[in-house]
Write a protein that holds these residues in place. Structure first.
Motif, PDB file in Angstrom:
ATOM      1  N   VAL A  44       0.906  -1.060  -0.394  1.00  0.00           N
ATOM      2  CA  VAL A  44      -0.327   0.107   0.107  1.00  0.00           C
ATOM      3  C   VAL A  44       1.050   1.208  -0.139  1.00  0.00           C
ATOM      4  N   GLU A  45       0.536   2.796  -0.306  1.00  0.00           N
ATOM      5  CA  GLU A  45       1.027   2.825  -0.862  1.00  0.00           C
ATOM      6  C   GLU A  45       0.653   4.436   1.072  1.00  0.00           C
ATOM      7  N   GLY A  46       2.042   5.154   1.167  1.00  0.00           N
ATOM      8  CA  GLY A  46       1.641   5.966   2.195  1.00  0.00           C
ATOM      9  C   GLY A  46       2.159   5.702   3.538  1.00  0.00           C
ATOM     10  N   ASP A  47       2.153   6.671   4.156  1.00  0.00           N
ATOM     11  CA  ASP A  47       3.012   6.937   5.331  1.00  0.00           C
ATOM     12  C   ASP A  47       2.925   5.527   6.392  1.00  0.00           C
ATOM     13  N   VAL A  48       3.562   5.261   7.302  1.00  0.00           N
ATOM     14  CA  VAL A  48       3.684   3.793   8.409  1.00  0.00           C
ATOM     15  C   VAL A  48       2.675   3.359   9.057  1.00  0.00           C
ATOM     16  N   ARG A  49       1.519   5.087   9.402  1.00  0.00           N
ATOM     17  CA  ARG A  49       0.590   4.713   9.927  1.00  0.00           C
ATOM     18  C   ARG A  49      -0.651   3.645   8.874  1.00  0.00           C
ATOM     19  N   ALA A  50      -0.197   4.267   7.152  1.00  0.00           N
ATOM     20  CA  ALA A  50      -1.845   3.531   6.481  1.00  0.00           C
ATOM     21  C   ALA A  50      -1.074   1.793   6.659  1.00  0.00           C
ATOM     22  N   GLN A  51       0.248   1.736   6.396  1.00  0.00           N
ATOM     23  CA  GLN A  51       0.815   0.926   6.239  1.00  0.00           C
ATOM     24  C   GLN A  51       0.604  -0.532   7.210  1.00  0.00           C
ATOM     25  N   THR A  52       0.544   0.107   8.455  1.00  0.00           N
ATOM     26  CA  THR A  52       0.373  -0.838   9.611  1.00  0.00           C
ATOM     27  C   THR A  52      -1.670  -1.068   9.597  1.00  0.00           C
TER      28      THR A  52
END
Length: 128
Positions: A44-52
């Motif tokens: 997924v694209e995005g920061d570590v929050r989106a990845q989490t």
């Protein structure tokens, strides 16, 4: 005790030699998942929050496939971070997903994760 392999299209699948999850009695052991979208097979694209958030969705999908109630049945999580500087952002997403009584947890920084993602998690769920 017999075991049951758990497989779902709602979590990423690959050709590596492991199961998405293994149920042994009332315990479910969920393999480590990174932030891979099961529909596209890409991170997924995005920061570590989106990845989490994606990682937790993947874990929940395996628990649900095994007959559980998603993250509500998770009793233990191990979080692997590529950089402990991401700890607070991961905790924001993690805390939102486990509102109420969160499971036991360990968090470690690792030198590298597959595909150079920032976070991976494995889990244990109780399905009794």
């Amino acid at each position: 005790m017999s075991t049951q392999r758990i497989t779902t299209d709602e979590a990423p699948r690959n050709d590596n030699p492991y199961s998405q999850g293994v149920r042994a009695g009332d315990a479910l052991y969920v393999s480590g998942f990174g932030p891979v979208d099961p529909e596209t097979g890409t991170d997924v694209e995005g920061d570590v929050r989106a990845q989490t958030e994606r990682v937790l969705d993947n874990v929940a999908a395996v628990v649900s496939e095994a007959g559980g109630d998603g993250l509500d049945d998770v009793v233990k999580v191990t979080v692997y971070l590529a950089d402990l500087d991401d700890y607070d952002r991961v905790n924001e997403a993690y805390g939102a997903a486990f509102a109420g009584d969160p499971p036991a947890r360990a968090c470690v920084e690792v030198s590298r994760l597959p595909d150079d993602v920032r976070v991976e998690m494995d889990a244990v769920a109780y399905l009794g």
